[in-house]
Enzyme design. Structure first.
Site, PDB file in Angstrom:
ATOM      1  N   LYS A  13       0.840  -1.209   0.000  1.00 19.43           N
ATOM      2  CA  LYS A  13       0.000   0.000   0.000  1.00 19.43           C
ATOM      3  C   LYS A  13       0.872   1.256   0.000  1.00 19.43           C
ATOM      4  CE  LYS A  13      -2.104  -1.098   3.877  1.00 19.43           C
ATOM      5  NZ  LYS A  13      -1.371  -2.337   4.180  1.00 19.43           N
ATOM      6  N   ARG A  88      -9.655   0.756   8.752  1.00 21.22           N
ATOM      7  CA  ARG A  88      -9.248  -0.607   9.074  1.00 21.22           C
ATOM      8  C   ARG A  88     -10.335  -1.357   9.835  1.00 21.22           C
ATOM      9  NH1 ARG A  88      -3.279   0.419   8.868  1.00 21.22           N
ATOM     10  NH2 ARG A  88      -2.282  -1.594   8.857  1.00 21.22           N
TER      11      ARG A  88
HETATM   12  P1  ADP Z   1       1.335  -1.722   7.515  1.00 21.47           P
HETATM   13  O1  ADP Z   1       2.244  -0.898   6.632  1.00 21.47           O
HETATM   14  O2  ADP Z   1       2.030  -2.909   8.042  1.00 21.47           O
HETATM   15  O3  ADP Z   1       0.019  -1.995   6.877  1.00 21.47           O
HETATM   16  P2  ADP Z   1       0.664   0.670   9.037  1.00 21.47           P
HETATM   17  O4  ADP Z   1       1.879   1.516   8.994  1.00 21.47           O
HETATM   18  O5  ADP Z   1      -0.449   1.038   8.134  1.00 21.47           O
HETATM   19  O6  ADP Z   1       1.082  -0.851   8.815  1.00 21.47           O
HETATM   20  O7  ADP Z   1       0.116   0.579  10.520  1.00 21.47           O
HETATM   21  C1  ADP Z   1       0.954   0.174  11.569  1.00 21.47           C
HETATM   22  C2  ADP Z   1       0.150   0.043  12.836  1.00 21.47           C
HETATM   23  O8  ADP Z   1      -0.450   1.314  13.165  1.00 21.47           O
HETATM   24  C3  ADP Z   1      -1.004  -0.954  12.821  1.00 21.47           C
HETATM   25  O9  ADP Z   1      -0.586  -2.261  13.101  1.00 21.47           O
HETATM   26  C4  ADP Z   1      -1.909  -0.363  13.925  1.00 21.47           C
HETATM   27  O10 ADP Z   1      -1.415  -0.685  15.206  1.00 21.47           O
HETATM   28  C5  ADP Z   1      -1.742   1.134  13.729  1.00 21.47           C
HETATM   29  N1  ADP Z   1      -2.747   1.674  12.791  1.00 21.47           N
HETATM   30  C6  ADP Z   1      -2.501   2.244  11.575  1.00 21.47           C
HETATM   31  N2  ADP Z   1      -3.650   2.620  10.985  1.00 21.47           N
HETATM   32  C7  ADP Z   1      -4.648   2.295  11.833  1.00 21.47           C
HETATM   33  C8  ADP Z   1      -6.060   2.398  11.782  1.00 21.47           C
HETATM   34  N3  ADP Z   1      -6.690   2.919  10.707  1.00 21.47           N
HETATM   35  N4  ADP Z   1      -6.776   1.956  12.854  1.00 21.47           N
HETATM   36  C9  ADP Z   1      -6.163   1.431  13.923  1.00 21.47           C
HETATM   37  N5  ADP Z   1      -4.843   1.274  14.025  1.00 21.47           N
HETATM   38  C10 ADP Z   1      -4.074   1.697  13.000  1.00 21.47           C
HETATM   39  P1  ADP Z   2       2.171  -1.807   3.239  1.00 21.22           P
HETATM   40  O1  ADP Z   2       2.163  -0.308   3.237  1.00 21.22           O
HETATM   41  O2  ADP Z   2       0.965  -2.397   2.568  1.00 21.22           O
HETATM   42  O3  ADP Z   2       2.385  -2.390   4.593  1.00 21.22           O
HETATM   43  P2  ADP Z   2       4.758  -1.556   1.900  1.00 21.22           P
HETATM   44  O4  ADP Z   2       4.509  -0.692   0.707  1.00 21.22           O
HETATM   45  O5  ADP Z   2       5.481  -0.965   3.037  1.00 21.22           O
HETATM   46  O6  ADP Z   2       3.393  -2.280   2.351  1.00 21.22           O
HETATM   47  O7  ADP Z   2       5.544  -2.843   1.380  1.00 21.22           O
HETATM   48  C1  ADP Z   2       5.952  -3.878   2.274  1.00 21.22           C
HETATM   49  C2  ADP Z   2       7.351  -4.395   1.876  1.00 21.22           C
HETATM   50  O8  ADP Z   2       7.273  -5.114   0.644  1.00 21.22           O
HETATM   51  C3  ADP Z   2       8.367  -3.285   1.635  1.00 21.22           C
HETATM   52  O9  ADP Z   2       9.613  -3.769   2.050  1.00 21.22           O
HETATM   53  C4  ADP Z   2       8.317  -3.057   0.131  1.00 21.22           C
HETATM   54  O10 ADP Z   2       9.548  -2.548  -0.370  1.00 21.22           O
HETATM   55  C5  ADP Z   2       8.037  -4.464  -0.393  1.00 21.22           C
HETATM   56  N1  ADP Z   2       7.172  -4.490  -1.584  1.00 21.22           N
HETATM   57  C6  ADP Z   2       6.170  -3.648  -1.910  1.00 21.22           C
HETATM   58  N2  ADP Z   2       5.575  -3.995  -3.061  1.00 21.22           N
HETATM   59  C7  ADP Z   2       6.212  -5.131  -3.477  1.00 21.22           C
HETATM   60  C8  ADP Z   2       6.059  -5.991  -4.618  1.00 21.22           C
HETATM   61  N3  ADP Z   2       5.122  -5.789  -5.544  1.00 21.22           N
HETATM   62  N4  ADP Z   2       6.879  -7.037  -4.695  1.00 21.22           N
HETATM   63  C9  ADP Z   2       7.817  -7.274  -3.745  1.00 21.22           C
HETATM   64  N5  ADP Z   2       8.002  -6.497  -2.663  1.00 21.22           N
HETATM   65  C10 ADP Z   2       7.225  -5.436  -2.526  1.00 21.22           C
END
Ligand code: ADP
Ligand code: ADP
Ligand code: ZN
Length: 209
Positions: A13, A88
């Protein structure tokens, strides 16, 4: 364009939001990034949120909703935005609908097995929060952000135990939102490919841009 990016942790994302944001010229609002910043600044919200984030649990709806409300009221959001990591829960989705009209929701699908690989190799820029991967999305210089020269760090919640909790929380609390938006006719779904560029292509195609 007022967009929501959905998908499990590690789906890509943040990575795709960065590209969409540049292309559409609208800001990305990442609730995770805002919360991590509050934790760094040791604000009251940060202190409260830290215990949830470090265990891979969701921060309570009331805290996150007021954060998003405030952010969406800023002038740079007037012509559109990309929400990354919000909503979420169904309650967050319903509240968002009462605040604004979402144009489109894009869900990036990735299998649970792949999530572990992605998150355990993720590195995040300490300064601009850009996301990298030690194998799949390497910076030009190891440990240094291509965009701003900042230091790349491993997120505190990207540990095996916490990742497992976050995957479970996603299935229980966040996945029902997919159906919520599908029934509004706003949902587009793409498979998160193994390659970042391929995924971007699929995302842009799904959005007709
Ligand atoms: P990821 O990149 O792994 O999807 P985020 O950076 O979006 O994680 O979120 C990291 C953490 O921040 C989540 O595991 C949660 O604890 C908190 N968080 C982020 N967005 C929300 C939300 N919309 N509602 C509740 N908790 C959130
Ligand atoms: P999210 O915001 O959904 O938690 P991230 O964009 O931070 O996800 O991506 C999670 C991890 O996977 C990062 O280390 C990123 O560089 C890697 N990543 C993202 N998109 C891809 C893809 N299409 N293939 C392989 N690795 C990816
Ligand atoms: Zn950076």
């Amino acid at each position: 364009m007022k967009m929501v990016l959905l998908g499990p942790p590690g789906a890509g994302k943040g990575t795709q939001a960065e590209r969409l944001s540049k292309h559409l010229d609208v800001p990305t609002i990442s609730t995770g990034a805002i919360i991590r910043n509050e934790i760094k600044e040791k604000t009251q919200l940060g202190v409260e949120a830290h215990k949830y984030i470090s265990e891979g649990k969701l921060v309570p709806d009331s805290l996150v909703i007021s954060m998003v409300k405030e952010r969406l009221s800023k002038p740079d959001c007037s012509k559109g935005f990309i929400l990354d990591g919000f909503p979420r829960t169904i309650e967050q989705a319903q509240t968002l609908d009462s605040m604004t009209d979402i144009t489109k929701v894009l869900c990036i699908k990735v299998k649970d097995e792949e999530i572990l690989n992605r998150l355990s190799g993720r590195r995040e820029c300490k300064v601009c929060r850009a996301s990298y991967h030690i194998m799949y999305n390497k910076p030009a210089k190891e440990g240094i952000c291509d965009k701003c020269g900042g230091e790349l760090i491993c997120r505190e919640d990207d540990t095996v135990e916490t990742i497992k909790n976050r995957i479970a929380v996603y299935h229980e609390q966040t996945e029902p939102i997919i159906q919520y938006y599908a029934s509004q006719g706003k949902l587009a779904v793409v498979e998160g490919r193994d390659d970042v560029e391929d995924t971007t292509k699929a995302v842009f195609e799904a959005l007709d841009i």
